[in-house]
Scaffold this active site. Structure first.
Site, PDB file in Angstrom:
ATOM      1  N   ASN A   1     -15.791  -5.202  22.863  1.00  0.00           N
ATOM      2  CA  ASN A   1     -15.038  -5.789  21.754  1.00  0.00           C
ATOM      3  C   ASN A   1     -14.702  -7.228  22.125  1.00  0.00           C
ATOM      4  OD1 ASN A   1     -13.767  -5.535  19.140  1.00  0.00           O
ATOM      5  ND2 ASN A   1     -11.793  -5.569  20.183  1.00  0.00           N
TER       6      ASN A   1
ATOM      7  N   ASP B   1     -17.072  -3.601  18.780  1.00  0.00           N
ATOM      8  CA  ASP B   1     -18.389  -4.083  18.372  1.00  0.00           C
ATOM      9  C   ASP B   1     -19.496  -3.119  18.771  1.00  0.00           C
ATOM     10  OD1 ASP B   1     -16.608  -6.642  18.626  1.00  0.00           O
ATOM     11  OD2 ASP B   1     -18.265  -7.123  17.276  1.00  0.00           O
TER      12      ASP B   1
END
Lengths: 353, 353
Positions: free
Chosen positions: A260, A250
């Site tokens: 993430n 992310d």
């Protein structure tokens, strides 16, 4: 927000579309009800895109970026319709609202900044012209993401050998992107090259994106997949053996620290302990060179009911306290390589400057 | 099997009873519907005890042992009622059936063997007399388990310091035993000694015994508890810090290898990596000295629908393949200490002979 129940050909072996723009409407596949229902939200208001991002109807860092780019188009359309007086100021205010939809994925802000740059361009013209330019830019972001995913797939597949058993977490697939996937892009390309024996999909509590989305996507593509609970990863590595863990991201800090989906860090530690390579697959739009290390990345904490309830049913006694971080941080030193559209990057990671 | 809806005083702050014997009936708390419902199964047939063990209405290695001891009483009652002709042979056959209810927890066979020894005793007398002796033995097993748990609690609490944050997995509590708990026995004793700041309960997929049972038990006792998904354990250790992981066991091999709820092994590896002590709390009835190492312990694999469905709702596409081991194996070298009713045992473990 109107619900469209266009079923497409989802259950006929064709991968569903995550996002689609048509005649001034953004169609967003509602991922909260997959795989039971293939519903599209027909969105004409940028505020509804924010809501869709917030409640995870659309999720996955690259897909959130594309959705934000189209949200900017919808905002521009609205402000152009209502008169040009304070068009740019209103668009900038909308950008601020869209940017706050979720905090962790950097692709959101990255896409918004690209759109703001387009709108602020010298000689950008009248609002209606700017709308057209923003639409082109959104389409370009969408296409570049898809092309980038394909390149990620090619670079990543080269890291695997024939007969590979791999584990992935959450959904870094077509549904998280413009349609091919980052971690699942690598898996798709490796499968096409005859290298994949088995994909283990961690179910990814609390919202089960691994069970609901990843297993579904792979099944649709005919790629062999076995679903496990997140708690089985260590025993899987010890008992059955594993050739790689491949996840998405992310946000990636300049030093290679990776934000993430929650559970990623545990997998990285388990992989290290078992000598299993741990790969992160992500486009450069996920890299935040302005963030020196992971510790500075805002980690979204979500509501308790995601953990205490399941399909509306309580699974814990009323009043149970919960800690629910949606993401975690994996230090770059636990990441064997980062697979990008420009190639495979090995440590030490230096994404700054 | 008749359902009794005796609600006891479960929601009034009093810990519910796992098992209770009264007038020829074994009352089994149906743990599959906790914490939403406090239902007791009123069981008069040993075959129903087998079913209750199999579908996890009663679970937890020590509680399974106690249930098996009473199942032997119910079988003996039935065979005594029906005439004494082949009483012992029928009881031995029933013991064989009960022993196959579930494969991993050794306490099941341990309790059955204790009852068989009672029944085979020289001068054991007529069937009706044997029934009485079996009933006394079952009560003794029940009471010894409860007393043993209290001793485990005292020994384990001494390992913790004031202000401790601990993580536990699954339910090794009163509900898994005769009423006090092994891992939760340690936590209860440490809390009484003012040492516990926070208990993190891993929810324990797929069947959520951590969310449904452990968080419930601790909440009932007023002990501070925070529920997390299993995937958060690593990030919890890295981010918030943790003073100990404390779990129960379903079987301990002679070399200290531990079979316990799936996810335990991942926690042991994560604890090792973060320098967090990893404790196993279990009575000696859980030790299998005849099993040299963990690799020989049968690990039960359960049905796919435990993972693909939730409260009857599908969470994965139809036909999704699943790997669902109910337990895993943690090598003794990852276990900082084993807390028993006889004291704390440190490695190298040697339970044989």
């Amino acid at each position: 927000m109107r619900l469209s129940t266009r079923a497409l050909r989802a259950h006929g072996g064709v991968t569903v579309e995550t996002l689609r723009w048509e005649d001034g409407t953004l169609y967003i596949l509602d991922q909260t009800v997959l795989p039971r229902k293939v519903n599209y939200l027909a969105v004409k208001d940028y505020r509804e895109v924010i809501q869709a991002i917030r409640r995870l109807a659309v999720r996955g860092a690259p897909a959130i970026g594309v959705a934000a780019a189209y949200a900017m188009v919808l905002a521009a359309l609205e402000f152009a319709r209502e008169g040009a007086g304070n068009f740019l100021a209103r668009l900038e205010a909308a950008a601020g609202e869209i940017g706050k939809a979720r905090p962790t994925a950097v692709n959101l802000d990255w896409a918004i900044q690209r759109q703001l740059a387009v709108a602020r361009q010298k000689g950008a013209g009248a609002p209606q012209e700017i709308v057209e330019r923003l639409l082109s830019e959104a389409a370009a972001i969408f296409t570049a993401d898809k092309d980038g995913n394909k390149a990620i797939g090619v670079h990543g597949a080269a890291l695997l050998s024939r007969g590979a058993a791999v584990l992935t977490h959450c959904n870094a697939g077509g549904l998280a992107t413009s349609g091919y996937g980052t971690a699942l892009g690598v898996i798709r390309a490796a499968y096409a090259a005859g290298k994949i024996k088995m994909v283990y999909a961690g179910e990814t509590r609390p919202l089960l994106q691994g069970a609901r989305l990843t297993a579904f996507e792979l099944q649709q593509d005919g790629i062999p997949v076995t679903l496990i609970t997140d708690s089985m990863a260590g025993y899987l590595m010890a008992q059955k053996g594993l050739d790689a863990v491949i996840v998405g991201a992310d946000r990636i800090a300049a030093n290679g620290d990776v934000a993430n989906k929650i559970g990623t860090y545990s997998l990285a530690v388990l992989a290290k302990y078992h000598g299993v390579p741990f790969y992160v697959a992500a486009p450069f739009s996920t890299v935040d060179p302005a963030m020196p290390q992971g510790a500075g990345i805002p980690i979204e904490e979500r509501g308790a009911d995601e953990v205490t309830h399941f399909a509306g049913e309580p699974v814990a006694a009323p009043g149970t306290a919960v800690w629910n971080p949606a993401f975690d941080l994996t230090p770059g030193e636990l990441v064997t390589a980062i697979i990008t559209e420009r190639g495979v990057i090995h440590p030490p990671y230096k994404f700054g400057g």
